[in-house]
Design a protein around this motif. Structure first.
Motif, short mmCIF file in Angstrom:
data_model
loop_
_atom_site.label_atom_id
_atom_site.label_comp_id
_atom_site.label_asym_id
_atom_site.label_seq_id
_atom_site.Cartn_x
_atom_site.Cartn_y
_atom_site.Cartn_z
N GLN A 43 0.82 -1.21 0.00
CA GLN A 43 0.00 0.00 0.00
C GLN A 43 0.86 1.26 0.00
O GLN A 43 0.57 2.22 -0.73
CB GLN A 43 -0.91 0.02 1.22
CG GLN A 43 -2.14 -0.86 1.11
CD GLN A 43 -3.07 -0.65 2.31
OE1 GLN A 43 -2.77 -1.09 3.40
NE2 GLN A 43 -4.14 0.06 2.09
N GLU A 46 2.44 1.78 -3.45
CA GLU A 46 1.46 2.28 -4.42
C GLU A 46 1.13 3.74 -4.15
O GLU A 46 1.01 4.54 -5.09
CB GLU A 46 0.20 1.42 -4.38
CG GLU A 46 0.42 -0.01 -4.89
CD GLU A 46 -0.80 -0.90 -4.69
OE1 GLU A 46 -1.72 -0.49 -3.94
OE2 GLU A 46 -0.84 -1.99 -5.29
N THR A 50 1.79 6.81 -6.75
CA THR A 50 0.64 7.58 -7.23
C THR A 50 0.78 9.06 -6.89
O THR A 50 0.58 9.93 -7.74
CB THR A 50 -0.67 7.04 -6.60
OG1 THR A 50 -0.85 5.68 -7.01
CG2 THR A 50 -1.86 7.86 -7.05
#
Length: 317
Positions: A43, A46, A50
């Protein structure tokens, strides 16, 4: 066209072709791929990619445990981020316990970035068992698991609270805890991990459970950090659960440059809310967990915390 014009034109073309910012690559070493901490690492990776539009590239590496993560500091560079309880960093820097005879100057260069969800103790008892306190464990069958932090800690607590010799420990893998609770093979189980713990969520929803709370005196005996799981976290839980935890922190070393440490820390805190929407364990991370960082924080991370108005101790700076 003279040679100066040609060289100038070539330089302009090269500048136009170059990317606006270079990619920052980071290796994040967490835990076994089957653990919630590995899922957290994914997580974070990512979220970093992002939020930075791909300018921060985080590679997640599986680990066999926190001790290994600390030991690898000796051979890693400035792109290394790893997770471990602060107590292990202190032991490594002092050459004690599992680090005895394995001391290394690199351990003194370890610096914290940010706290992540703590390892949280859960003593989970079926409603049918009628157990609501540690005294009630006498004569009951408990699943501790094998070889894990939760298993070792659970066994320690049974001894501290005077019920170890009056509890039957089930020879069942922790992965089978919920089925064993459902069929009455066990009266309860012990698990440690981030909260809400998936196996506790499942047990509470399917069979009904009571998660035991510890008194302040009992918490003091364990020498662990107090943690409160809010009411309503698990089905049927009408009151807060007072338990213990082992803090976990993301670290790097002084080899990492300040700008990278600043960006990683800033991005983590800014993306934490979005991560909590996907996994509730992030909701338990707030500024209060900064107190769990007992060693020094990386100067780049310190810069972010000061900008964000988060108070730090002199020992952390």
């Amino acid at each position: 066209m003279n040679i100066r014009s040609i060289l100038f034109g070539t330089a302009i073309c090269a500048m136009a072709a170059a990317p606006a910012m270079s990619e920052t690559r980071v290796t994040y070493k967490s835990a076994k791929s089957t653990s919630s901490y590995y899922q957290m690492a994914v997580q974070i990776a990512e979220a970093m990619e992002t939020a930075s539009d791909g300018e921060i590239n985080v590679t997640v590496e599986e680990s066999q445990g926190s001790v290994q993560n600390v030991m690898e500091v000796r051979a890693r560079g400035g792109d290394y981020v790893f997770t471990t309880p602060p107590v292990l960093v202190k032991l490594a820097q002092g050459g004690k316990a599992m680090f005895e005879g394995k001391g290394n100057p690199a351990f003194d260069d370890i610096r914290a970035l940010f706290p992540i969800p703590s390892l949280t103790m859960h003593f989970v008892m079926s409603d049918e068992s009628g157990v609501e306190s540690f005294d009630g464990l006498k004569g009951k069958t408990i699943l501790l698991g094998k070889g894990s932090f939760g298993a070792r800690e659970g066994e320690k607590y049974l001894g501290l609270f005077g019920v170890k010799d009056e509890v039957e420990v089930a020879d069942v893998e922790l992965s089978n805890a919920v089925p064993a609770l459902k069929n009455g093979q066990i009266d309860g189980f012990v698990t440690a991990g981030s909260w809400p713990a998936p196996n506790v969520v499942e047990a509470a929803a399917s069979t009904g459970v009571t998660v035991l709370s510890l008194s302040d005196e009992q918490i003091a005996e364990t020498k662990r950090t107090k943690l409160v799981i809010p009411a309503g976290t698990y089905a049927g839980q009408d009151e807060d659960i007072v338990t213990t935890s082992l803090p976990v922190v993301a670290y790097t070393t002084t080899k990492m440059d300040e700008d990278t440490a600043y960006t990683l820390t800033k991005t983590y805190w800014e993306q934490k809310g979005d991560m909590a929407e996907a996994a509730k364990w992030w909701a338990g991370v707030d500024e209060g967990l900064m107190a769990n960082i007992t060693g020094k924080i990386h100067p780049g991370a310190v810069r972010y915390y000061e900008e964000a108005g988060m108070s730090l101790t002199d020992a952390q700076k």
